[in-house]
Design an enzyme around this catalytic site. Structure first.
Site, PDB file in Angstrom:
ATOM      1  N   GLU A  91       0.837  -1.188   0.000  1.00  0.00           N
ATOM      2  CA  GLU A  91       0.000   0.000   0.000  1.00  0.00           C
ATOM      3  C   GLU A  91       0.879   1.248   0.000  1.00  0.00           C
ATOM      4  O   GLU A  91       1.977   1.258   0.551  1.00  0.00           O
ATOM      5  CB  GLU A  91      -0.942   0.017   1.204  1.00  0.00           C
ATOM      6  CG  GLU A  91      -0.257   0.161   2.551  1.00  0.00           C
ATOM      7  CD  GLU A  91      -1.238   0.359   3.683  1.00  0.00           C
ATOM      8  OE1 GLU A  91      -2.236   1.097   3.509  1.00  0.00           O
ATOM      9  OE2 GLU A  91      -1.021  -0.233   4.753  1.00  0.00           O
ATOM     10  N   ASP A 195      17.356  -1.098  11.115  1.00  0.00           N
ATOM     11  CA  ASP A 195      18.012  -0.159  10.190  1.00  0.00           C
ATOM     12  C   ASP A 195      17.279   1.177  10.247  1.00  0.00           C
ATOM     13  O   ASP A 195      16.850   1.721   9.233  1.00  0.00           O
ATOM     14  CB  ASP A 195      18.006  -0.726   8.771  1.00  0.00           C
ATOM     15  CG  ASP A 195      18.897   0.064   7.807  1.00  0.00           C
ATOM     16  OD1 ASP A 195      19.738   0.850   8.285  1.00  0.00           O
ATOM     17  OD2 ASP A 195      18.734  -0.093   6.583  1.00  0.00           O
TER      18      ASP A 195
END
Length: 288
Positions: A91, A195
């Site tokens: 999405e 990260d």
């Protein structure tokens, strides 16, 4: 994006694509905004040999974060290959520039994620990637052993193999273990994004924080905080809100340096010797 891939995606999505626009999407893949009459989608495409394993690892990481129900994650729709290219469709999140209140929410949600009780050793059930580099997640009961053997040593060896570090600049395994044991407290595993720099979160148009592009594993929560501080981009309200839920512990500054060392080694191996000075400064300060 090729016309043939566009046609294939129309088949998968069961909807006519009106427009495809290139957008920012990271250092390793091409990224596109796909627009239809009723919906928009985000698509990453990569033709490298490891592209599909990378996208599958990203899909798995997003699913684990979503299962925590602590912070919003984009829904993944498809992860597959077509004509020698891998693609990942999810999405599309309409993002806005974050304000101090947005950073506060992000800090609160990340703290909730880290504060959840985890029934896992350090590591993860599968290995994954940090950027385009492999990231070993072999399970360990001891945090110091995991961090030295699965994080620092592989990146140090990679740098030596590529002649970006000289062998004499690299501490021995015993030295790494000894120093980290001294500086690391008793650690409970937290689910980490892995990260978390400023390019790997979004604030939706409704003010909802989203995490993207994870490199998940179970580790010390301070690792995610160390990455947020490495290149900046997180406001003071983020850290204030985070530490209202997860208080700061003694020795956090020294551990931040050691946790940033991993990410600096990754950048040294990915992008070259402009990061060597930062790496050798930490190596000399703590292990020299």
């Amino acid at each position: 994006m090729t016309q043939s891939l566009k046609t294939h995606l129309e088949y998968l999505l069961c909807i006519k694509i009106n427009a495809v626009r290139t957008v920012a999407g990271g250092d390793t893949s091409r990224a596109y905004l796909i627009a239809t009459d009723s919906e928009r989608f985000f698509c990453k495409v990569n033709s490298s040999m490891q592209a599909l394993p990378m996208f599958r690892a990203e899909q798995k990481g997003l699913a684990v974060l979503a299962d925590s129900k602590s912070i919003a994650i984009p829904k993944v729709l498809f992860c597959s290959t077509f004509e020698a290219e891998a693609f990942l469709i999810m999405e599309y999140i309409e993002a806005q520039q974050p304000n101090p209140l947005d950073f506060e929410r992000l800090g609160q949600h990340l703290a909730v994620l880290h504060h959840l009780e985890q029934n896992s050793p350090f590591g993860f059930k599968t290995s994954n990637f940090i950027g385009s580099l492999p990231q070993s997640n072999t399970l360990h009961e001891d945090w110091t052993s995991f961090y030295v053997l699965e994080r620092l040593l592989p990146q140090l060896q990679m740098a030596v193999d590529a002649q970006k570090l000289h062998p004499t600049e690299v501490p021995s395994e015993n030295t790494l273990i000894k120093v980290c044991t001294t500086l690391f407290p008793t650690v409970k595993p937290s689910l980490l994004h892995g990260d978390l720099w400023s390019g790997n979160f979004l604030i939706s148009a409704k003010g909802e924080p989203y995490l993207i592009d994870p490199a998940v594993y179970y580790g010390h929560h301070e690792v995610d905080l160390a990455m947020t501080a490495l290149f900046g981009g997180f406001g003071n309200r983020f850290y204030e809100a985070y530490h209202e839920v997860v208080p700061k512990e003694d020795g956090a500054k020294e551990r931040c340096d050691l946790y940033q060392l991993y990410y600096l080694l990754v950048h040294l191996n990915l992008f070259g010797t402009s990061y060597k000075g930062s790496v050798t400064h930490i190596l000399t300060r703590y292990f020299g």
